[in-house]
Scaffold this active site. Structure first.
Site, short mmCIF file in Angstrom:
data_model
loop_
_atom_site.label_atom_id
_atom_site.label_comp_id
_atom_site.label_asym_id
_atom_site.label_seq_id
_atom_site.Cartn_x
_atom_site.Cartn_y
_atom_site.Cartn_z
N GLY A 70 0.79 -1.22 0.00
CA GLY A 70 0.00 0.00 0.00
C GLY A 70 0.82 1.27 0.00
O GLY A 70 0.49 2.25 -0.68
N ASN A 148 -8.14 4.06 8.38
CA ASN A 148 -7.48 2.93 9.04
C ASN A 148 -7.56 2.98 10.56
O ASN A 148 -7.41 1.96 11.22
CB ASN A 148 -6.01 2.84 8.61
CG ASN A 148 -5.24 4.12 8.89
OD1 ASN A 148 -5.63 5.19 8.45
ND2 ASN A 148 -4.15 4.01 9.62
N GLN A 176 -7.75 -0.31 3.34
CA GLN A 176 -8.67 -0.84 4.36
C GLN A 176 -10.02 -1.23 3.77
O GLN A 176 -10.71 -2.10 4.30
CB GLN A 176 -8.88 0.19 5.48
CG GLN A 176 -7.64 0.50 6.29
CD GLN A 176 -7.17 -0.66 7.15
OE1 GLN A 176 -7.95 -1.55 7.50
NE2 GLN A 176 -5.90 -0.67 7.50
N SER A 196 -3.46 -3.46 -0.77
CA SER A 196 -2.42 -4.26 -0.11
C SER A 196 -3.00 -5.62 0.24
O SER A 196 -4.12 -5.72 0.74
CB SER A 196 -1.94 -3.55 1.15
OG SER A 196 -0.89 -4.27 1.77
N HIS A 198 -1.98 -7.96 2.51
CA HIS A 198 -1.97 -8.52 3.87
C HIS A 198 -3.14 -8.05 4.73
O HIS A 198 -3.31 -8.52 5.85
CB HIS A 198 -0.62 -8.24 4.56
CG HIS A 198 -0.43 -6.83 5.04
ND1 HIS A 198 -0.55 -6.48 6.36
CD2 HIS A 198 -0.09 -5.70 4.38
CE1 HIS A 198 -0.30 -5.19 6.50
NE2 HIS A 198 -0.02 -4.70 5.31
N THR A 234 12.27 -7.36 -10.45
CA THR A 234 11.83 -8.74 -10.66
C THR A 234 10.57 -9.02 -9.84
O THR A 234 10.51 -8.72 -8.65
CB THR A 234 12.94 -9.72 -10.26
OG1 THR A 234 14.10 -9.45 -11.03
CG2 THR A 234 12.50 -11.16 -10.47
N CYS A 321 1.67 1.63 11.81
CA CYS A 321 2.81 2.40 11.31
C CYS A 321 3.25 3.49 12.29
O CYS A 321 4.32 4.08 12.14
CB CYS A 321 2.48 3.03 9.96
SG CYS A 321 2.14 1.78 8.69
#
Length: 375
Positions: A70, A148, A176, A196, A198, A234, A321
Site C-alpha cells: 500500500g 485505518n 482498508q 495491499s 496482507h 523482478t 505504522c
C-alpha cells in the site's frame, strides 16, 4: 485464550492462499522475464493473477499494476501523477495514512501547493469546502476510502463526481476498504486506487495500484521493463499468486463476512460504550464493519495495551505504522478530540476468525482492565 483484535494492522495468512503460493516458492522459481519454458510458466501465473484481480474488482487487466504494498502504491499514485501533469496544487485530508501525508509533505517541500480538506467530527470530508478550494491549478486529490484508525467510510462517489466535472485526477487509498466494501472500480469515478494483500489474509510485501486507462503517470522506480515498463523490479511471483487468491476468496464471501463480523463488532462495541468515560470515535453508520475505536478517560493507553497483552488480547491504539508513538492520534485530533482522548484511544479490528466466545471474553477482559487502571 489468545484473542487477536488487530486485523486492521494485518491479517492471518489464509491456508488456501499459502497452498496457492507454495509451488512458486519451490519448484516454479524461474524469473518471469526470461525466455525459456519454465519462465513462461511463472509469467503466465502473474498474468493469470492480474486477470483474476481485475475481474473481481471490476477493472481491466491492463489497469492493474503490482507493487510492494500500500505505501508504494500511494507514493506512486501521488508522485507519479504530479510528475506527469502540469498543475502544482494538490489536495488531501488531515486524517490520511502517513504513506499519503508524508508524501504530500515531501511534495510541499519540492514547491507544490498543498491543501488539506476539512472533516467533521466523524471524519467525513466537507464536500462544500472541497468545491471551494479547487482551482485551475489543481492536479490531484487524494482521499482514503475508509479510515485505518476510525473506520469512517468517505463519500468517494460524490467526491469523484465533483472532480470529474473539472478533469482533476482522483486517487483513493483503498487498502482498508478492500476487505469490507463491495465495489467495482469501473463504477467508481476514480483514476487511481491503492491496495495491499496482507489486509485480506494475503501475504505481506505485495500490493497493487489501479491506474484507470488513459491516466497520465510516470514511474517512480526505474530499471527493467516489468509491469509494462511502469514499475521496475523482478516480480514477486509467489506473493502475486497469493494476492490473487486472497482477492478471490474475500470477494466471493464479502457480503456474508461483513454481516458476520459486523454482528460481532456491534456486540463488543455496545458493551464497551456502556462504560463511563468511553467515547466512540468515527461514524456510527458510515463505518467499516470490523472497526471499533474508542477514547477512554482516566486511562493510560500504553498501560492498557500492556495489560491486555498479558491477558491474551491483542489490540492497538491506532495505525501499526505509528505504534510506539506517545503523540496524540493525528486522526482523532483532526476530528476534534482533546490531546488526552486522542492519545488514550483503543482500536479493535475484528476478522473472520473471531467468534462470539472470543468477543464475550474480550469484553470482560477489557472492562476489567479499564476498571483496574482507574483505581
Amino acid at each position: 485464550m489468545e484473542i487477536y483484535l488487530d486485523n486492521s494492522a494485518t491479517t492471518k495468512l489464509d491456508k488456501e492462499v499459502l497452498e496457492e503460493m507454495l509451488p512458486y516458492l519451490t519448484g516454479e522459481f524461474a524469473n518471469p522475464s526470461s525466455i525459456y519454458t519454465i519462465a513462461r510458466t511463472t509469467k503466465q501465473a502473474i498474468e493469470k493473477s492480474r486477470d483474476l484481480i481485475a475481474d473481481k474488482l471490476g477493472a481491466k487487466s491492463k489497469e492493474i499494476f503490482f507493487t510492494s504494498g500500500g505505501s508504494e502504491s500511494d507514493n506512486w499514485a501521488i508522485k507519479g501523477t504530479v510528475d506527469a501533469n502540469i498543475g502544482k496544487h494538490i489536495i488531501t485530508t488531515p486524517i490520511e495514512h502517513h504513506a499519503v501525508l508524508n508524501t504530500f509533505e515531501y511534495l510541499e517541500k519540492k514547491g507544490y501547493d498543498v491543501s488539506y480538506l476539512k472533516v467533521d467530527s466523524d471524519g467525513i470530508v466537507d464536500l462544500e469546502y472541497l468545491e471551494n478550494i479547487l482551482n485551475e491549478n489543481t492536479a490531484l486529490v487524494s482521499v482514503m476510502y475508509a479510515n485505518n484508525e476510525i473506520g469512517t467510510i468517505e463519500p468517494i462517489e460524490k467526491i469523484g463526481n465533483i472532480l470529474k466535472e473539472r478533469n482533476i485526477l482522483f486517487h483513493v487509498d483503498g487498502v482498508q476498504a478492500l476487505s469490507g466494501i463491495d465495489f467495482k472500480l469501473k463504477d467508481l469515478p476514480v483514476d487511481l486506487m491503492s491496495f495491499s494483500a496482507h489486509k485480506i489474509r494475503g501475504p505481506k510485501g505485495i500490493g497493487a495500484l489501479y491506474i484507470k486507462e488513459g491516466t497520465k503517470i510516470n514511474p517512480i522506480i526505474h530499471g527493467g521493463s516489468q509491469e509494462r515498463g511502469r514499475r521496475a523490479g523482478t516480480e514477486n511471483v509467489a506473493s502475486i499468486v497469493g494476492f490473487a487468491k486472497a482477492v478471490d476468496i474475500s470477494r466471493k464471501n464479502i457480503k456474508n463476512d461483513v454481516k458476520y463480523i459486523e454482528n460481532l463488532r456491534n456486540i463488543l462495541m455496545n458493551s464497551l460504550l456502556e462504560i463511563d468515560g468511553v467515547y466512540l470515535n468515527g461514524s456510527s453508520k458510515n463505518r467499516l464493519s470490523n472497526n471499533i475505536n474508542i477514547s477512554i478517560e482516566k486511562v493510560d493507553v500504553q498501560a492498557l495495551l500492556m495489560m491486555l497483552d498479558m491477558r491474551g488480547v491483542y489490540a492497538s491504539s491506532g495505525s501499526a505504522c505509528t505504534a510506539g508513538s506517545m503523540a496524540p492520534s493525528h486522526v482523532l485530533k483532526s476530528i476534534g478530540r482533546s490531546d488526552e482522548l486522542a492519545r488514550n484511544c483503543l482500536r479493535l479490528s475484528l476478522g473472520i476468525d473471531n467468534n462470539i466466545y472470543e468477543i464475550n471474553e474480550a469484553s470482560v477482559i477489557i472492562r476489567e482492565v479499564i476498571e483496574t487502571l482507574r483505581r
